[in-house]
Design an enzyme around this catalytic site. Structure first.
Site, PDB file in Angstrom:
ATOM      1  N   GLY A  90       0.833  -1.191   0.000  1.00 37.11           N
ATOM      2  CA  GLY A  90       0.000   0.000   0.000  1.00 37.11           C
ATOM      3  C   GLY A  90       0.874   1.248   0.000  1.00 37.11           C
ATOM      4  O   GLY A  90       2.094   1.182   0.107  1.00 37.11           O
ATOM      5  N   ALA A 176      10.379   2.418   6.640  1.00 40.12           N
ATOM      6  CA  ALA A 176      11.669   2.979   6.251  1.00 40.12           C
ATOM      7  C   ALA A 176      11.978   4.144   7.186  1.00 40.12           C
ATOM      8  O   ALA A 176      11.301   5.173   7.150  1.00 40.12           O
ATOM      9  CB  ALA A 176      11.629   3.449   4.801  1.00 40.12           C
ATOM     10  N   CYS A 192       5.405   9.981  -0.694  1.00 39.64           N
ATOM     11  CA  CYS A 192       4.103   9.479  -0.230  1.00 39.64           C
ATOM     12  C   CYS A 192       2.944  10.329  -0.756  1.00 39.64           C
ATOM     13  O   CYS A 192       1.857  10.351  -0.174  1.00 39.64           O
ATOM     14  CB  CYS A 192       4.059   9.409   1.300  1.00 39.64           C
TER      15      CYS A 192
END
Length: 232
Positions: A90, A176, A192
């Site tokens: 996702g 991360a 993102c």
């Protein structure tokens, strides 16, 4: 019966495709055990794994992501010595590189708790606690995943990104955490999908390079404590 034993491995600096293939192999074996238990009535404990690694410069795009958020063409990627992959987690686009702890928990959540929202919040909490051990107040940002600093004002900056996949309550991919990351690489994407927030690292916040094994040890302990894992 819940199996809270978790095998830990540090893969070191590893090519992204190779790490993805290895993840998929471990993931598939765990799914296979669950399938056999259900179909054949066996009660073999499902294995759990916690993997840390670092990757050479790479951009990865989640299955619901937008490729236009990668601001480099093939020539630009080559100049930056970076690769690009569309993957099955996702989330949108993110960057991985040396100096960043990438965590891949491949867990059967039936061994812990079957709640993906809680799973993400627990991973975030492990990073929040690790930051606190270095004197950094980190937390969550309403409406966003990951771990943030100064989330309550216009200086909000992200120090850890999350993106996971789960099937039959078995997880893969993960988080991360920017420790000594080269943050300039984030300038080549809309991280993102968020174009108005900054990205940071422990190094940037503290003004010094961190000892990666020390950070990994703290983070590993925090994850193990929060999930009540028995690490091996």
């Amino acid at each position: 019966m819940q199996n809270k034993k978790v095998t830990f491995a540090d893969w070191g600096l590893l090519d992204y495709q190779r790490a993805w293939d290895k993840q998929e192999e471990v993931f598939a074996k765990t799914i296979e055990v669950k399938h056999d238990n259900r179909v054949n009535g066996t009660q073999n404990p499902t294995p759990n794994h916690l993997i840390f690694t670092e990757h050479p410069h790479v951009y990865t795009l989640g299955k619901s992501g937008h490729q236009e958020y990668l601001l480099l063409d093939e020539e630009g990627l080559a100049e930056k010595e970076a690769s690009f992959y569309k993957i099955n987690r996702g989330g949108d686009i993110t960057y991985h590189g040396p100096g960043q702890i990438v965590g891949y928990p491949i867990l059967d959540l039936d061994n812990f708790f079957t709640d993906i929202h809680l799973y993400l919040r627990t991973l975030e909490e492990a990073v929040i606690r690790t930051c606190a051990e270095y004197g950094i107040l980190a937390g969550r940002y309403d409406g966003y995943t990951g771990v943030w600093i100064d989330a309550d004002n216009d200086k909000a900056r992200k120090i850890c990104a999350l993106g996971v996949r789960a099937s039959r309550w078995v997880t893969m991919h993960g988080f991360a955490f920017n420790v000594n990351s080269d943050l300039s690489y984030f300038g080549n994407i809309v991280p993102c999908g968020i174009d108005d927030k900054d990205v940071t690292s422990l190094e940037r916040e503290l003004g010094r390079k961190l000892d990666m094994p020390d950070v990994k040890q703290k983070l590993k302990k925090n994850i193990a404590d929060l999930f009540e894992m028995e690490l091996r």
